[in-house]
Design a protein around this motif. Structure first.
Motif, mmCIF file in Angstrom:
data_model
loop_
_atom_site.group_PDB
_atom_site.id
_atom_site.type_symbol
_atom_site.label_atom_id
_atom_site.label_comp_id
_atom_site.label_asym_id
_atom_site.label_seq_id
_atom_site.Cartn_x
_atom_site.Cartn_y
_atom_site.Cartn_z
ATOM 1 N N ILE A 99 0.944 -1.119 0.059
ATOM 2 C CA ILE A 99 -0.048 -0.163 0.053
ATOM 3 C C ILE A 99 0.866 1.425 0.204
ATOM 4 O O ILE A 99 1.788 1.310 0.801
ATOM 5 C CB ILE A 99 -1.032 0.058 1.041
ATOM 6 C CG1 ILE A 99 -1.914 -1.058 1.412
ATOM 7 C CG2 ILE A 99 -1.685 1.277 1.363
ATOM 8 C CD1 ILE A 99 -2.857 -1.252 2.524
ATOM 9 N N PHE A 100 0.565 2.141 -1.072
ATOM 10 C CA PHE A 100 1.255 3.559 -0.785
ATOM 11 C C PHE A 100 -0.054 4.471 -0.530
ATOM 12 O O PHE A 100 -1.246 4.204 -0.877
ATOM 13 C CB PHE A 100 1.810 3.786 -2.055
ATOM 14 C CG PHE A 100 2.968 2.949 -2.594
ATOM 15 C CD1 PHE A 100 4.208 3.421 -2.186
ATOM 16 C CD2 PHE A 100 2.931 1.982 -3.080
ATOM 17 C CE1 PHE A 100 5.370 2.778 -2.399
ATOM 18 C CE2 PHE A 100 3.965 1.022 -3.379
ATOM 19 C CZ PHE A 100 5.289 1.595 -3.074
ATOM 20 N N LEU A 101 0.243 5.508 0.218
ATOM 21 C CA LEU A 101 -0.802 6.575 0.656
ATOM 22 C C LEU A 101 -0.436 7.815 0.108
ATOM 23 O O LEU A 101 0.921 8.181 0.120
ATOM 24 C CB LEU A 101 -0.918 6.595 2.119
ATOM 25 C CG LEU A 101 -1.169 5.305 2.815
ATOM 26 C CD1 LEU A 101 -1.187 5.477 4.475
ATOM 27 C CD2 LEU A 101 -2.525 4.647 2.358
ATOM 28 N N GLY A 102 -1.428 8.737 -0.262
ATOM 29 C CA GLY A 102 -1.199 10.120 -0.636
ATOM 30 C C GLY A 102 -2.561 10.751 -0.166
ATOM 31 O O GLY A 102 -3.429 10.231 0.157
ATOM 32 N N SER A 103 -2.611 12.032 -0.296
ATOM 33 C CA SER A 103 -3.594 12.606 0.167
ATOM 34 C C SER A 103 -3.709 14.466 -0.665
ATOM 35 O O SER A 103 -2.797 15.072 -0.023
ATOM 36 C CB SER A 103 -3.934 12.699 1.417
ATOM 37 O OG SER A 103 -5.204 13.538 1.951
ATOM 38 N N TRP A 104 -4.469 14.365 -1.327
ATOM 39 C CA TRP A 104 -4.732 15.864 -1.878
ATOM 40 C C TRP A 104 -3.639 16.737 -2.496
ATOM 41 O O TRP A 104 -4.049 17.591 -3.321
ATOM 42 C CB TRP A 104 -5.690 16.501 -0.642
ATOM 43 C CG TRP A 104 -7.067 15.698 -0.805
ATOM 44 C CD1 TRP A 104 -7.285 15.083 0.189
ATOM 45 C CD2 TRP A 104 -8.107 15.844 -1.519
ATOM 46 N NE1 TRP A 104 -8.600 14.445 0.053
ATOM 47 C CE2 TRP A 104 -9.219 15.161 -1.183
ATOM 48 C CE3 TRP A 104 -8.416 16.583 -2.915
ATOM 49 C CZ2 TRP A 104 -10.482 14.981 -1.732
ATOM 50 C CZ3 TRP A 104 -9.550 16.596 -3.414
ATOM 51 C CH2 TRP A 104 -10.625 15.743 -2.967
ATOM 52 N N SER A 105 -2.609 16.474 -2.159
ATOM 53 C CA SER A 105 -1.379 17.153 -2.632
ATOM 54 C C SER A 105 -1.857 18.806 -2.715
ATOM 55 O O SER A 105 -2.417 19.240 -1.786
ATOM 56 C CB SER A 105 -1.237 16.819 -4.245
ATOM 57 O OG SER A 105 -0.754 17.590 -4.871
ATOM 58 N N ILE A 106 -1.831 19.518 -3.856
ATOM 59 C CA ILE A 106 -2.144 21.095 -3.815
ATOM 60 C C ILE A 106 -3.772 21.276 -4.466
ATOM 61 O O ILE A 106 -4.291 22.154 -4.772
ATOM 62 C CB ILE A 106 -1.343 21.667 -4.709
ATOM 63 C CG1 ILE A 106 -1.253 21.207 -6.231
ATOM 64 C CG2 ILE A 106 0.137 21.505 -4.231
ATOM 65 C CD1 ILE A 106 -0.513 21.761 -7.122
ATOM 66 N N CYS A 107 -4.427 20.209 -4.670
ATOM 67 C CA CYS A 107 -5.789 20.237 -4.930
ATOM 68 C C CYS A 107 -6.688 20.916 -3.932
ATOM 69 O O CYS A 107 -6.277 20.804 -2.491
ATOM 70 C CB CYS A 107 -6.620 18.871 -5.156
ATOM 71 S SG CYS A 107 -5.644 17.973 -6.372
#
Length: 108
Positions: A99-107
């Motif tokens: 699993i890799f996680l990410g979230s929203w960045s610059i959105c």
């Protein structure tokens, strides 16, 4: 004193040099660890309309024979409680998924 004339024209010479250069780049890749394989995964954003939570996303990724999944938004988890996250990780391990996680960045 006359030098012997080259037997290859410029185009043949340049093609030979280019092929030799390409071979010098590819050979180390071929000699590299042959056990490594390219990871293939799924970004849950691609199926966001399904409304699936992490366990369903893991099942779907496994059904596609993926070996990785990017969960790119935190609402895909029913909870951020450590116990729940450990259950999700255990399920991923059982399915052979990383699993890799990410979230929203610059959105917004």
């Amino acid at each position: 004193m006359n030098s012997p004339r080259p037997t290859a024209d410029r185009r043949t010479f340049l093609n030979t040099i280019a092929a030799a250069g390409a071979a010098s780049l590819v050979t180390p890749l071929l000699a590299a660890d042959t056990e490594r394989k390219l990871k293939v995964g799924l970004d849950n954003f691609a199926v966001r309309a399904m409304g699936w939570k992490a366990p369903q996303l893991l099942d779907f990724a496994a059904s596609l024979k993926c070996d990785t999944i990017l969960i790119s938004d935190l609402p895909s988890f029913e909870s951020l409680d450590e116990g729940y996250l450990r259950e999700v990780k255990a399920k991923a391990d059982g399915l052979g998924l990383e699993i890799f996680l990410g979230s929203w960045s610059i959105c917004p």
